[in-house]
Design a protein around this motif. Structure first.
Motif, PDB file in Angstrom:
ATOM      1  N   GLN A  18      12.428  58.175  11.881  1.00 47.47           N
ATOM      2  CA  GLN A  18      13.248  57.832  10.731  1.00 47.47           C
ATOM      3  C   GLN A  18      14.713  58.088  11.100  1.00 47.47           C
ATOM      4  N   PRO A  19      15.549  57.063  10.997  1.00 46.41           N
ATOM      5  CA  PRO A  19      16.956  57.274  11.359  1.00 46.41           C
ATOM      6  C   PRO A  19      17.651  58.212  10.367  1.00 46.41           C
ATOM      7  N   VAL A  20      18.516  59.039  10.912  1.00 41.34           N
ATOM      8  CA  VAL A  20      19.293  59.957  10.091  1.00 41.34           C
ATOM      9  C   VAL A  20      20.513  59.209   9.573  1.00 41.34           C
ATOM     10  N   GLN A  21      20.735  59.303   8.276  1.00 35.09           N
ATOM     11  CA  GLN A  21      21.918  58.694   7.665  1.00 35.09           C
ATOM     12  C   GLN A  21      22.906  59.802   7.312  1.00 35.09           C
ATOM     13  N   VAL A  22      24.183  59.563   7.581  1.00 42.58           N
ATOM     14  CA  VAL A  22      25.234  60.529   7.269  1.00 42.58           C
ATOM     15  C   VAL A  22      26.290  59.814   6.436  1.00 42.58           C
ATOM     16  N   TRP A  23      26.618  60.401   5.290  1.00 49.63           N
ATOM     17  CA  TRP A  23      27.594  59.847   4.359  1.00 49.63           C
ATOM     18  C   TRP A  23      28.637  60.914   4.068  1.00 49.63           C
ATOM     19  N   GLU A  24      29.908  60.511   3.944  1.00 51.81           N
ATOM     20  CA  GLU A  24      30.981  61.463   3.642  1.00 51.81           C
ATOM     21  C   GLU A  24      31.876  60.913   2.544  1.00 51.81           C
ATOM     22  N   GLY A  25      32.411  61.833   1.755  1.00 50.15           N
ATOM     23  CA  GLY A  25      33.317  61.431   0.686  1.00 50.15           C
ATOM     24  C   GLY A  25      33.760  62.639  -0.112  1.00 50.15           C
ATOM     25  N   SER A  26      34.244  62.377  -1.325  1.00 42.89           N
ATOM     26  CA  SER A  26      34.774  63.474  -2.132  1.00 42.89           C
ATOM     27  C   SER A  26      34.512  63.240  -3.610  1.00 42.89           C
ATOM     28  N   ALA A  27      34.624  64.333  -4.349  1.00 43.67           N
ATOM     29  CA  ALA A  27      34.506  64.313  -5.807  1.00 43.67           C
ATOM     30  C   ALA A  27      35.509  65.318  -6.355  1.00 43.67           C
ATOM     31  N   ARG A  28      35.988  65.037  -7.542  1.00 38.05           N
ATOM     32  CA  ARG A  28      36.910  65.958  -8.216  1.00 38.05           C
ATOM     33  C   ARG A  28      36.081  66.782  -9.195  1.00 38.05           C
ATOM     34  N   LEU A  30      36.018  70.250 -11.496  1.00 33.52           N
ATOM     35  CA  LEU A  30      36.835  71.285 -12.141  1.00 33.52           C
ATOM     36  C   LEU A  30      38.272  71.297 -11.620  1.00 33.52           C
ATOM     37  N   LEU A  31      38.898  70.142 -11.637  1.00 33.10           N
ATOM     38  CA  LEU A  31      40.296  69.938 -11.266  1.00 33.10           C
ATOM     39  C   LEU A  31      40.589  70.107  -9.776  1.00 33.10           C
ATOM     40  N   ARG A  32      39.552  70.275  -8.946  1.00 33.54           N
ATOM     41  CA  ARG A  32      39.766  70.413  -7.508  1.00 33.54           C
ATOM     42  C   ARG A  32      38.968  69.354  -6.771  1.00 33.54           C
ATOM     43  N   THR A  33      39.564  68.754  -5.762  1.00 30.33           N
ATOM     44  CA  THR A  33      38.854  67.782  -4.935  1.00 30.33           C
ATOM     45  C   THR A  33      37.993  68.531  -3.934  1.00 30.33           C
ATOM     46  N   GLN A  34      36.723  68.161  -3.886  1.00 27.78           N
ATOM     47  CA  GLN A  34      35.763  68.767  -2.974  1.00 27.78           C
ATOM     48  C   GLN A  34      35.282  67.694  -1.997  1.00 27.78           C
ATOM     49  N   ASP A  35      35.235  68.006  -0.716  1.00 27.94           N
ATOM     50  CA  ASP A  35      34.748  67.083   0.305  1.00 27.94           C
ATOM     51  C   ASP A  35      33.266  67.344   0.556  1.00 27.94           C
ATOM     52  N   TYR A  36      32.483  66.258   0.643  1.00 32.40           N
ATOM     53  CA  TYR A  36      31.035  66.371   0.805  1.00 32.40           C
ATOM     54  C   TYR A  36      30.539  65.567   1.997  1.00 32.40           C
ATOM     55  N   GLY A  51      16.894  65.801   2.859  1.00 33.58           N
ATOM     56  CA  GLY A  51      18.062  66.126   3.664  1.00 33.58           C
ATOM     57  C   GLY A  51      18.881  67.231   3.041  1.00 33.58           C
ATOM     58  N   SER A  52      20.205  67.125   3.183  1.00 31.58           N
ATOM     59  CA  SER A  52      21.083  68.163   2.639  1.00 31.58           C
ATOM     60  C   SER A  52      22.420  67.568   2.213  1.00 31.58           C
ATOM     61  N   LEU A  53      23.040  68.243   1.263  1.00 30.58           N
ATOM     62  CA  LEU A  53      24.401  67.922   0.831  1.00 30.58           C
ATOM     63  C   LEU A  53      25.247  69.139   1.155  1.00 30.58           C
ATOM     64  N   ASP A  54      26.268  68.935   2.000  1.00 28.70           N
ATOM     65  CA  ASP A  54      27.168  70.016   2.374  1.00 28.70           C
ATOM     66  C   ASP A  54      28.483  69.855   1.627  1.00 28.70           C
ATOM     67  N   ASN A  55      28.904  70.917   0.954  1.00 29.22           N
ATOM     68  CA  ASN A  55      30.237  70.959   0.372  1.00 29.22           C
ATOM     69  C   ASN A  55      31.139  71.477   1.478  1.00 29.22           C
ATOM     70  N   ARG A  56      31.857  70.581   2.117  1.00 24.32           N
ATOM     71  CA  ARG A  56      32.672  70.951   3.271  1.00 24.32           C
ATOM     72  C   ARG A  56      33.898  71.759   2.866  1.00 24.32           C
ATOM     73  N   SER A  57      34.267  71.720   1.600  1.00 24.79           N
ATOM     74  CA  SER A  57      35.412  72.497   1.122  1.00 24.79           C
ATOM     75  C   SER A  57      35.062  73.972   0.956  1.00 24.79           C
ATOM     76  N   SER A  58      33.835  74.249   0.483  1.00 22.99           N
ATOM     77  CA  SER A  58      33.441  75.635   0.227  1.00 22.99           C
ATOM     78  C   SER A  58      32.478  76.188   1.265  1.00 22.99           C
ATOM     79  N   GLY A  59      31.864  75.299   2.067  1.00 21.65           N
ATOM     80  CA  GLY A  59      30.887  75.742   3.048  1.00 21.65           C
ATOM     81  C   GLY A  59      29.481  75.885   2.502  1.00 21.65           C
ATOM     82  N   ASP A  60      29.257  75.520   1.238  1.00 16.16           N
ATOM     83  CA  ASP A  60      27.926  75.616   0.636  1.00 16.16           C
ATOM     84  C   ASP A  60      27.047  74.456   1.082  1.00 16.16           C
TER      85      ASP A  60
END
Length: 137
Positions: A18-28, A30-36, A51-60
């Protein structure tokens, strides 16, 4: 002697990677932009997504489980996000307390995949936040 083994091998379904899919983007949120970054695989027969969702802004990191259902105008992605093996809170005062409570809230990811774009929302605590992702792999 080898003929029955070969016959059974020929009947076994072929295992396709099964091919691994990777998607990146952002959401606002609580008034802060978070990268995912959303990383997942989809079973081509059952359409189950894992799979997993990584919050690249907080490291979660959150575990993602759901479906990616094909449709005439793109695919519909729905995934439950859970904190997984993150530390849990255990506390009590005078015999009353909490046990196994995660400090991270679970969330629901939902939206439409059209080509290399995901347009949808991340729902945390009953509040929806628009989320746009672009496929990078």
């Amino acid at each position: 002697m080898w003929l029955p083994v070969l016959a059974l091998t020929a009947c076994a379904p072929a295992v396709r990677p099964q091919p691994v899919q990777v998607w990146e983007g952002s959401a606002r949120i609580l008034l802060r932009t978070q990268d995912y970054r959303l990383t997942f695989t989809v079973d081509p027969v059952t359409h189950l997504l894992s799979g997993s969702l990584d919050n690249r802004s907080s490291g979660d990191r959150f575990e993602a489980r759901g479906t990616l259902l094909p449709g005439p105008d793109g695919a519909e992605l729905t995934a439950q996000l859970t904190a997984g093996d993150s530390p849990r809170l255990n506390a009590s005062v005078l015999g009353f307390g909490v046990s196994g409570l995660s400090p991270k809230a679970d969330a629901l990811l939902g939206g439409r995949v059209t080509g290399d774009l995901f347009t949808g929302s991340l729902r945390v605590g009953g509040v929806r936040y628009p989320l746009n992702l672009k496929r990078v792999q």
